[in-house]
Design a protein around this motif. Structure first.
Motif, PDB file in Angstrom:
ATOM      1  N   ILE A  15       9.306  -8.671  -7.776  1.00  0.00           N
ATOM      2  CA  ILE A  15       8.327  -8.048  -6.895  1.00  0.00           C
ATOM      3  C   ILE A  15       7.587  -6.952  -7.653  1.00  0.00           C
ATOM      4  CG2 ILE A  15       7.967  -6.853  -4.698  1.00  0.00           C
ATOM      5  CD1 ILE A  15      10.566  -7.908  -3.719  1.00  0.00           C
ATOM      6  N   GLY A  16       6.243  -6.962  -7.530  1.00  0.00           N
ATOM      7  CA  GLY A  16       5.422  -5.869  -8.030  1.00  0.00           C
ATOM      8  C   GLY A  16       5.186  -5.872  -9.520  1.00  0.00           C
ATOM      9  N   HIS A  17       4.574  -4.785  -9.998  1.00  0.00           N
ATOM     10  CA  HIS A  17       4.274  -4.604 -11.419  1.00  0.00           C
ATOM     11  C   HIS A  17       4.434  -3.132 -11.776  1.00  0.00           C
ATOM     12  CE1 HIS A  17       1.807  -4.124 -15.060  1.00  0.00           C
ATOM     13  NE2 HIS A  17       2.247  -5.344 -15.315  1.00  0.00           N
ATOM     14  N   PRO A  18       5.299  -2.813 -12.748  1.00  0.00           N
ATOM     15  CA  PRO A  18       6.198  -3.755 -13.438  1.00  0.00           C
ATOM     16  C   PRO A  18       7.192  -4.377 -12.463  1.00  0.00           C
ATOM     17  CG  PRO A  18       6.771  -1.481 -13.960  1.00  0.00           C
ATOM     18  CD  PRO A  18       5.505  -1.416 -13.169  1.00  0.00           C
ATOM     19  N   GLY A  19       7.643  -5.577 -12.811  1.00  0.00           N
ATOM     20  CA  GLY A  19       8.451  -6.358 -11.878  1.00  0.00           C
ATOM     21  C   GLY A  19       9.823  -5.761 -11.602  1.00  0.00           C
ATOM     22  N   GLN A  20      10.213  -5.805 -10.342  1.00  0.00           N
ATOM     23  CA  GLN A  20      11.553  -5.403  -9.918  1.00  0.00           C
ATOM     24  C   GLN A  20      12.274  -6.666  -9.447  1.00  0.00           C
ATOM     25  OE1 GLN A  20      11.551  -1.838  -7.309  1.00  0.00           O
ATOM     26  NE2 GLN A  20       9.398  -1.588  -7.884  1.00  0.00           N
ATOM     27  N   THR A  21      13.427  -6.946 -10.043  1.00  0.00           N
ATOM     28  CA  THR A  21      14.160  -8.175  -9.754  1.00  0.00           C
ATOM     29  C   THR A  21      15.185  -7.934  -8.647  1.00  0.00           C
ATOM     30  OG1 THR A  21      13.905  -8.915 -12.037  1.00  0.00           O
ATOM     31  CG2 THR A  21      15.617  -9.987 -10.738  1.00  0.00           C
ATOM     32  N   TYR A  82       6.591  -3.113   7.298  1.00  0.00           N
ATOM     33  CA  TYR A  82       5.845  -4.096   6.512  1.00  0.00           C
ATOM     34  C   TYR A  82       5.123  -3.439   5.340  1.00  0.00           C
ATOM     35  CZ  TYR A  82       6.409  -7.755  10.056  1.00  0.00           C
ATOM     36  OH  TYR A  82       6.917  -8.695  10.914  1.00  0.00           O
ATOM     37  N   SER A  83       5.028  -4.200   4.244  1.00  0.00           N
ATOM     38  CA  SER A  83       4.253  -3.817   3.065  1.00  0.00           C
ATOM     39  C   SER A  83       3.572  -5.065   2.513  1.00  0.00           C
ATOM     40  CB  SER A  83       5.155  -3.215   1.979  1.00  0.00           C
ATOM     41  OG  SER A  83       5.610  -1.933   2.345  1.00  0.00           O
ATOM     42  N   TYR A  84       2.687  -4.875   1.540  1.00  0.00           N
ATOM     43  CA  TYR A  84       2.075  -5.986   0.806  1.00  0.00           C
ATOM     44  C   TYR A  84       2.415  -5.832  -0.665  1.00  0.00           C
ATOM     45  CZ  TYR A  84      -0.826  -6.828   4.929  1.00  0.00           C
ATOM     46  OH  TYR A  84      -1.257  -7.093   6.206  1.00  0.00           O
ATOM     47  N   GLU A  85       2.729  -6.962  -1.312  1.00  0.00           N
ATOM     48  CA  GLU A  85       3.119  -6.892  -2.718  1.00  0.00           C
ATOM     49  C   GLU A  85       2.994  -8.278  -3.349  1.00  0.00           C
ATOM     50  OE1 GLU A  85       3.282  -5.452  -5.535  1.00  0.00           O
ATOM     51  OE2 GLU A  85       4.837  -3.950  -5.075  1.00  0.00           O
ATOM     52  N   ASN A  86       2.884  -8.319  -4.657  1.00  0.00           N
ATOM     53  CA  ASN A  86       2.903  -9.586  -5.390  1.00  0.00           C
ATOM     54  C   ASN A  86       4.361 -10.011  -5.580  1.00  0.00           C
ATOM     55  OD1 ASN A  86       0.203  -9.156  -5.483  1.00  0.00           O
ATOM     56  ND2 ASN A  86       0.055  -8.912  -7.696  1.00  0.00           N
ATOM     57  N   ILE A  87       4.645 -11.281  -5.269  1.00  0.00           N
ATOM     58  CA  ILE A  87       6.016 -11.795  -5.363  1.00  0.00           C
ATOM     59  C   ILE A  87       6.015 -13.049  -6.227  1.00  0.00           C
ATOM     60  CG2 ILE A  87       7.970 -12.755  -4.083  1.00  0.00           C
ATOM     61  CD1 ILE A  87       7.203 -11.035  -1.721  1.00  0.00           C
ATOM     62  N   SER A  88       6.929 -13.104  -7.196  1.00  0.00           N
ATOM     63  CA  SER A  88       7.039 -14.252  -8.101  1.00  0.00           C
ATOM     64  C   SER A  88       8.436 -14.842  -8.032  1.00  0.00           C
ATOM     65  CB  SER A  88       6.762 -13.833  -9.551  1.00  0.00           C
ATOM     66  OG  SER A  88       5.474 -13.263  -9.671  1.00  0.00           O
TER      67      SER A  88
END
Length: 203
Positions: A15-21, A82-88
């Motif tokens: 999640i996010g940048h830098p990524g948190q696993t 709720y939040s918005y985030e990039n998820i990989s």
């Protein structure tokens, strides 16, 4: 995907940048994705102990939403915002995914390996589940996902989850009279309306 006690299948997302696993359960009953938040105070909430917790202050891609979230889980409520985030996940990612930062969970959560849930449930309201967002952002071509569960107790790999395709190596194969081995045909059925993935059977 890893397995614990044959009832909890989980894997890693970033999640996010830098990524948190974080470790998440791939849950087809939940539409909403959620992870434990750094705002889940361990001095107050035992369920947050020994877990990875997402900290949105460390991500340059976090976007505020702040709508409250509450879900009844037996005698306890799970609460967050709720939040918005990039998820990989592996090579698949979505941008600006709506998800919940959970700040209060039942104390029994301390025994879970997961830090949250990647919701693979049906879309039932305005919320866009992760899989639907993948499709809408054209990160996958076909509107399907498939899950392989490994029954080998000696393996530490619990299975695989495939987003947008089916891996033929996991399909049962039949040997024809000419000794050709072909994968069995997949039977597709319409999904019944409702909150969960389900279909009707005639026997």
């Amino acid at each position: 995907m890893e397995m614990r006690l044959e009832n909890e299948f989980y894997g890693k997302i970033v999640i996010g940048h830098p990524g948190q696993t974080v470790n998440v359960a791939f849950d087809t009953a939940w539409s909403i994705s959620w992870v434990l938040s750094s705002k889940c105070e361990i001095w107050k909430t035992v369920g947050c102990w020994f877990h990875n917790r997402y900290d949105h202050t460390k991500s340059s891609e976090w976007k505020k939403d702040n709508r409250p979230f509450i879900a009844e889980e037996g005698k306890y409520n799970m609460t967050g915002f709720y939040s918005y985030e990039n998820i990989s996940i592996a090579h698949s990612n979505v941008t600006a995914q709506s998800f919940v930062e959970m700040v209060d969970v039942p104390y029994t959560f301390i025994f879970n390996k997961v830090d949250g849930v990647l919701g693979l449930g049906l879309k039932i309201d305005d919320y866009d589940p992760f899989f639907y967002k993948l499709l809408r952002q054209k990160k996958i071509k076909d509107p399907l996902f498939s899950i392989y569960l490994n029954r080998d107790r000696q393996s530490n790999v619990g299975g695989n989850i495939m987003l947008g395709f089916v891996d033929e190596k996991h399909i049962h194969k039949t040997e024809l009279k000419n000794k050709t081995i072909v994968p069995d045909k997949i039977k597709y059925l319409p999904v019944d309306a409702g909150q969960y993935w389900k279909f009707s059977m005639d026997r």
